[in-house]
Design a protein around this motif. Structure first.
Motif, mmCIF file in Angstrom:
data_model
loop_
_atom_site.group_PDB
_atom_site.id
_atom_site.type_symbol
_atom_site.label_atom_id
_atom_site.label_comp_id
_atom_site.label_asym_id
_atom_site.label_seq_id
_atom_site.Cartn_x
_atom_site.Cartn_y
_atom_site.Cartn_z
ATOM 1 N N SER A 31 23.931 73.374 123.156
ATOM 2 C CA SER A 31 24.189 71.964 122.840
ATOM 3 C C SER A 31 25.415 71.432 123.564
ATOM 4 O O SER A 31 25.644 70.222 123.604
ATOM 5 N N VAL B 183 24.393 68.843 125.951
ATOM 6 C CA VAL B 183 24.036 67.521 125.420
ATOM 7 C C VAL B 183 25.270 66.630 125.500
ATOM 8 O O VAL B 183 25.198 65.446 125.837
ATOM 9 N N ARG C 81 21.657 67.989 129.301
ATOM 10 C CA ARG C 81 20.466 68.299 128.528
ATOM 11 C C ARG C 81 20.194 67.173 127.530
ATOM 12 O O ARG C 81 21.125 66.621 126.949
ATOM 13 N N PHE D 71 18.721 65.911 123.901
ATOM 14 C CA PHE D 71 18.765 66.516 122.566
ATOM 15 C C PHE D 71 17.521 67.360 122.299
ATOM 16 O O PHE D 71 17.608 68.484 121.805
ATOM 17 N N VAL E 286 24.936 64.306 120.173
ATOM 18 C CA VAL E 286 24.542 63.039 120.797
ATOM 19 C C VAL E 286 25.647 62.001 120.617
ATOM 20 O O VAL E 286 26.001 61.274 121.556
#
Length: 389
Positions: free
Chosen positions: A43, A46, A51, A53, A126
């Motif tokens: 993550s 992200v 990348r 989500f 995010v």
């Protein structure tokens, strides 16, 4: 009739337990409050926009179908050790074997809502990406990143991802030609954050921070975070910041704290070497839900959670078959990670016998991304699982 197993928690520990128990022939149900497993180690990308989500999520219904167990999305409302049962959506569920893998709960220091995190709600990644892009669009600023500890259970610290995010954000700033416009600082209440990984790793990380121009504020207790993200320390000093990333340590899950199970001071479930809960036959606790035993430097990590899941599953299978042998997770207590730096990585390993830190320029970054793809494919049975991975 096959013995039944109820696994609560759809993270690294819970999913691996469900897979292994089904492979052993038990009738398995996995309960998770999310329809996906969030792959926290990947993550970090992200946050930097490398990348999406969805790319770091693994659909639990799909995995359940491929492995032949049932998946139920729902939140566990209570746990009863005496009845070997949990309540989900107001309905009690009972099984021959109950595996607790619902993790913990992040501590909430004063003003933590003014920071961005990577633990807890997966969508935090995010939100952090959006906040970072907004700050970069402004063209200059101060960025502070750090983590905290839990004195009641030091193994519940969450430091590794913050180191990786700092390295990756600094790399992103350099790629965009903005490095000189931003002032990054790393902070932690420990005198030597990351020391659980070993002295070699700590020295190498701090040396890298110095080379990259990352400030360091270590050894002072964090008392609060102010609106805007400013960090306040116990001596009254402050770290001004336009964007603050903070990962608190974990504490015991409130559902487990409200149960009749034996807990340590932080609220994690006490277990024996085979991950069984003493005094409660048929109940196992694994991963972040469990109170780890082992060396002082032990830490809760995804790879150890999966080891504990396999140990618990093998011991349950042995019990069902009437065999006396039992496995222990203790010989496998170690710290292992591939610490990504945006343009490379470092392999870090510590166990009872050795400490290692191996720099992997360039290739290490792609190795970690390759692991993320392999993890999803292997769980979905598209590729075979490799020994030790």
């Amino acid at each position: 009739m096959a013995k039944s197993a109820l696994v609560v928690g759809g993270g690294f520990a819970g999913l691996e337990a469900a897979i292994q128990l089904r492979k052993a022939g038990l009738d398995v149900t996995l309960v998770s409050d999310r329809p996906y497993l969030f792959i926290y180690p990947t993550s970090i990308w992200v946050v930097t926009g490398e990348r999406a989500f969805e790319e770091v999520c693994l659909d639990l219904s799909d995995v359940a179908q491929r492995h032949g167990f049932r998946f139920l999305q729902g939140s566990v409302e209570s746990v009863s050790g005496a009845r070997r049962a949990v309540v989900v959506h107001g309905k009690e569920m009972v099984a021959d074997h109950l595996i607790l893998a619902i993790g913990g709960q992040p501590l909430r220091p004063e003003g933590v809502e003014h920071t961005h995190g990577l633990s807890g709600d997966p969508r935090n990644s995010v939100r952090l990406n959006e906040a970072l892009e907004k700050l970069l669009a402004r063209g200059s600023g101060r960025i502070a990143m750090g983590f905290g500890g839990n004195p009641k259970d030091p193994s519940a610290v969450r430091g590794g991802p913050v180191f990786e995010v700092m390295f990756n954000v600094v790399h992103l700033l350099r790629k965009r030609g903005l490095r000189e416009k931003f002032e990054p600082t790393f902070f932690a209440p420990m005198p030597s954050p990351g020391e659980r990984m070993g002295k070699k790793a700590v020295a190498a990380i701090q040396d890298m921070f110095r080379k990259l121009g990352v400030g360091m504020r270590f050894g002072k207790k964090i008392t609060a975070f102010e609106p805007g993200g400013t960090v306040v320390f116990e001596d009254g000093s402050r770290l001004e910041s336009d964007l603050t990333v903070f990962i608190p340590a974990q504490d015991g899950h409130p559902v487990l704290k409200g149960s009749d199970l034996p807990l340590n001071d932080a609220g994690f479930v006490r277990i024996d070497s085979g991950c069984g809960v003493p005094g409660f036959p048929g109940i196992h606790a694994i991963g972040d839900s469990a109170a780890l035993e082992g060396p002082e430097w032990k830490a809760k990590q995804g790879h150890l959670a999966e080891v504990m899941a396999r140990v618990a599953a093998e011991n349950i299978a042995a019990e069902v078959a009437g065999r006396s042998e039992r496995r222990s997770y203790l010989p496998h207590v170690a710290i292992t990670c591939l610490m990504d730096m945006g343009n490379g990585a470092a392999y870090v390993h510590r166990d009872a016998e050795k400490e290692q830190m191996v720099p992997l320029p360039v290739v290490g970054h792609w190795m970690k991304k390759g692991w993320g793809a392999y993890f999803k494919l292997s769980k979905r049975k598209v590729v075979p699982r490799l020994p030790g991975m």
